[in-house]
Design a protein around this motif. Structure first.
Motif, PDB file in Angstrom:
ATOM      1  N   SER A 149       0.686   3.768   2.024  1.00  0.00           N
ATOM      2  CA  SER A 149       1.019   4.001   3.438  1.00  0.00           C
ATOM      3  C   SER A 149       0.074   3.121   4.240  1.00  0.00           C
ATOM      4  O   SER A 149      -0.833   2.516   3.680  1.00  0.00           O
ATOM      5  N   THR A 150       0.288   3.050   5.541  1.00  0.00           N
ATOM      6  CA  THR A 150      -0.561   2.149   6.345  1.00  0.00           C
ATOM      7  C   THR A 150      -1.650   2.951   7.053  1.00  0.00           C
ATOM      8  O   THR A 150      -1.360   3.879   7.815  1.00  0.00           O
ATOM      9  N   CYS A 151      -2.896   2.571   6.809  1.00  0.00           N
ATOM     10  CA  CYS A 151      -4.017   3.274   7.451  1.00  0.00           C
ATOM     11  C   CYS A 151      -4.048   2.945   8.949  1.00  0.00           C
ATOM     12  O   CYS A 151      -3.662   1.850   9.365  1.00  0.00           O
ATOM     13  N   PHE A 166      -4.889  -5.721   7.719  1.00  0.00           N
ATOM     14  CA  PHE A 166      -4.673  -6.635   6.599  1.00  0.00           C
ATOM     15  C   PHE A 166      -3.178  -6.881   6.401  1.00  0.00           C
ATOM     16  O   PHE A 166      -2.334  -6.198   6.984  1.00  0.00           O
ATOM     17  N   GLY A 212      -4.020  -5.288   0.873  1.00  0.00           N
ATOM     18  CA  GLY A 212      -3.229  -4.319   0.165  1.00  0.00           C
ATOM     19  C   GLY A 212      -3.971  -3.525  -0.924  1.00  0.00           C
ATOM     20  O   GLY A 212      -5.188  -3.484  -0.985  1.00  0.00           O
ATOM     21  N   THR A 213      -3.167  -2.900  -1.711  1.00  0.00           N
ATOM     22  CA  THR A 213      -3.672  -2.074  -2.808  1.00  0.00           C
ATOM     23  C   THR A 213      -2.968  -2.502  -4.095  1.00  0.00           C
ATOM     24  O   THR A 213      -1.804  -2.124  -4.306  1.00  0.00           O
ATOM     25  N   SER A 217      -0.392  -5.976   4.701  1.00  0.00           N
ATOM     26  CA  SER A 217      -0.066  -4.804   3.893  1.00  0.00           C
ATOM     27  C   SER A 217       1.253  -4.189   4.360  1.00  0.00           C
ATOM     28  O   SER A 217       1.465  -4.016   5.560  1.00  0.00           O
ATOM     29  N   ARG A 252      -6.923   2.664  -2.874  1.00  0.00           N
ATOM     30  CA  ARG A 252      -6.418   3.975  -2.473  1.00  0.00           C
ATOM     31  C   ARG A 252      -6.327   4.921  -3.665  1.00  0.00           C
ATOM     32  O   ARG A 252      -5.578   4.676  -4.618  1.00  0.00           O
ATOM     33  N   CYS A 281       0.862  -1.196   0.000  1.00  0.00           N
ATOM     34  CA  CYS A 281       0.000   0.000   0.000  1.00  0.00           C
ATOM     35  C   CYS A 281       0.892   1.238   0.000  1.00  0.00           C
ATOM     36  O   CYS A 281       2.057   1.170   0.398  1.00  0.00           O
ATOM     37  N   TYR A 290      -6.363   2.080  10.905  1.00  0.00           N
ATOM     38  CA  TYR A 290      -7.209   0.963  11.339  1.00  0.00           C
ATOM     39  C   TYR A 290      -6.824  -0.351  10.661  1.00  0.00           C
ATOM     40  O   TYR A 290      -7.483  -1.365  10.813  1.00  0.00           O
ATOM     41  N   CYS A 291      -5.727  -0.362   9.890  1.00  0.00           N
ATOM     42  CA  CYS A 291      -5.434  -1.515   9.030  1.00  0.00           C
ATOM     43  C   CYS A 291      -5.025  -2.755   9.829  1.00  0.00           C
ATOM     44  O   CYS A 291      -4.189  -2.694  10.716  1.00  0.00           O
TER      45      CYS A 291
END
Ligand code: SF4
Length: 481
Positions: free
Chosen positions: A180-182, A187, A230-231, A189, A265, A178, A184-185
């Motif tokens: 960047s890392t959110c 997953f 991920g993205t 990622s 994203r 991704c 609340y993530c």
């Protein structure tokens, strides 16, 4: 602290989950402890009049006489196991509801797939009204959620009616990177910047696994492909080209019913990448804002603003995508109903074909959980009104609920719902929830679920999460390819 003391009595998970719905965030112990604020004692008693489970509930403690209360009930165990469980949960629900003053919108239903109950009943010949009544009386579910459950089941049955579960399968491809890392993530990622040098090795390993999967599944029909993470669009356009051209060489992509990519994203989406997706037959993508409020986007660690969401959406339309989903999360830190109203107002102007509405889940590994002292959590009632807003907007936009699941530890123990225009639903999303069809997962952190219909069971296999380990394992496993 809540003590659960079960003597020769099953249903521990059901009992605990019901407590969790009324008392989120409490600790559970399984022995007598004077520190426990609530003690649930359940024991099986066989007596000349019949077998019963005898249940005693103590609220408060002897040291706090003003808070002290005792409740008692019993359940006949000579009925079927399901009936005993439902009766136990109903009696427990009524007591906990009385003590907390809370009515749970889903009643005693604590499972993650409530729609399965409605679908199974409808497929057994029960009418819509009978299913509705059963959900309300057996599980004490409120009218609104019971209707949502039934509406979703009706749509699901319509969407899946021509799908041959036993001879078809779905493919999931995981891209665990991704921008960047959110906040609340939870997953699998990793920030793409840290993987710039090794990402080609990851794609090569993934292609190997896909090639092996194509050989193994060659006699079954591939119904749907879902590239998530991920993205996936955090890869460069040339990487996507490499992956998708390999995919096309291994599988008959032209025949799949649905090919989805979670572009996700907005800060990862470019016109060039969208054109690559289009070229290889991707027909459904997600552009996920989660919120259309800048202050929230900054809080949750996304690298994009509201205008970038709109630009990414416009680019997707320009590239020819006619089926776009947008994900929204309710209960994000600092958001109130007015913020949610604004998010849906903006989404309505964009008019996506589907919207997936999630309630914020506090997952153990997420930064939002480990740093939760820094953020104010959203009140139960507030999430309920946010859900009302989302439902109303989706209805106004002509989007119908078609899949629904519940997550543990969501704000208020509510549901996540996929709304869509007819014909634009994501079949893969339903398949993953209903577990009726084999799904093979390729890539780091992916899970395969192999449905064995003759034995009425599912076999699960998980890939390792760490991309470096994944690359090593694939090299060892498919040396001969
Ligand atoms: S976009 Fe999704 S997978 Fe990526 S960091 Fe955010 S929540 Fe995690």
């Amino acid at each position: 602290m809540i003590a659960l003391l079960l003597f020769d009595m099953p249903f521990e998970q059901d009992i605990r989950e019901l407590f969790m719905a009324f008392y989120p965030g409490r600790t559970y112990i399984y022995k007598a402890d004077p520190q426990a604020g609530i003690i649930f004692t359940g024991r099986r008693i066989d007596n000349p009049d019949g077998g019963i489970y005898d249940v005693e509930l103590i609220f408060g403690s002897h040291t706090e006489p003003e808070a002290y209360d005792e409740e008692h009930f019993s359940v006949n165990i000579y009925n079927s196991r399901t009936e005993v469980k439902n009766e136990l949960k109903r009696q427990l629900y009524r007591i906990l509801s009385k003590h907390t003053g809370i009515e749970l919108p889903w009643g005693t239903l604590t499972g993650i797939r409530p729609v399965k109950i409605a679908v199974n009943m409808m497929e057994s010949g029960f009418s819509t009204q009978e299913v509705l009544d059963e959900i309300k009386t057996t599980y004490l579910t409120g009218k609104e959620k019971a209707c949502l459950c039934v509406d979703t089941a009706l749509n699901e049955i319509r969407i899946l009616k021509d799908i041959d579960y036993n001879n078809g399968w779905s493919l999931y491809i995981g891209i665990p990177f991704c921008p960047s890392t959110c906040l609340y993530c939870s997953f699998t990622s990793y920030p793409i910047s840290r993987w710039a040098l090794k990402k080609n090795e990851y794609i090569a390993a993934l292609c190997r696994e896909l090639e092996y999967t194509a050989k193994r599944m060659k006699d079954m029909k591939l119904h749907s492909i879902y590239i998530g993470g991920g993205t996936p669009t955090s890869l460069e356009a040339c990487d996507l080209e490499t992956l998708l051209s390999a995919l096309k060489s291994f599988f008959n992509i032209d025949d799949v019913l649905e090919f989805s990519v979670e572009a996700g994203r907005p800060d990862s989406i470019t016109y060039e990448k969208l054109l690559v997706l289009k070229k290889y037959g991707v027909d459904r993508i997600s552009v996920n804002p989660q919120s259309m409020n800048l202050k929230t986007l900054n809080t949750i660690g996304r690298n994009h603003d509201v205008d970038m969401v709109k630009e990414a959406f416009a680019l997707a339309r320009k590239a020819g995508f006619l089926n776009i989903n947008m994900d929204v999360i309710l209960g994000l830190p600092g958001e109130d109903a007015e913020d949610v109203q604004n998010t849906f107002y903006e989404l309505k102007r964009l008019a996506p074909e589907s919207i997936t509405v999630h309630c914020l889940a506090l997952k153990r590994a997420a930064r939002l959980n480990t740093e939760k002292y820094r953020y104010k959590s959203t009140a139960y009632e507030a999430v309920e009104s946010m859900l009302d807003i989302s439902r109303q907007y989706c209805r106004d936009m002509g989007l119908m609920p078609y899949y629904l699941y519940r997550q543990k530890n969501t704000a208020g123990n509510f549901e996540n719902v996929g709304y869509s225009k007819a014909g634009c639903e994501c079949i893969y999303n339903i398949m993953i929830m209903e577990e009726k069809q084999t799904i093979i997962g390729c890539g780091a952190g992916s899970t395969s679920k192999i449905v064995i219909p003759d034995e009425n069971r599912i076999e699960r296999a998980e890939n390792v999460k760490d991309p470096a380990l994944y690359i090593e394992r694939i090299k060892e496993k498919y040396m001969d390819l």
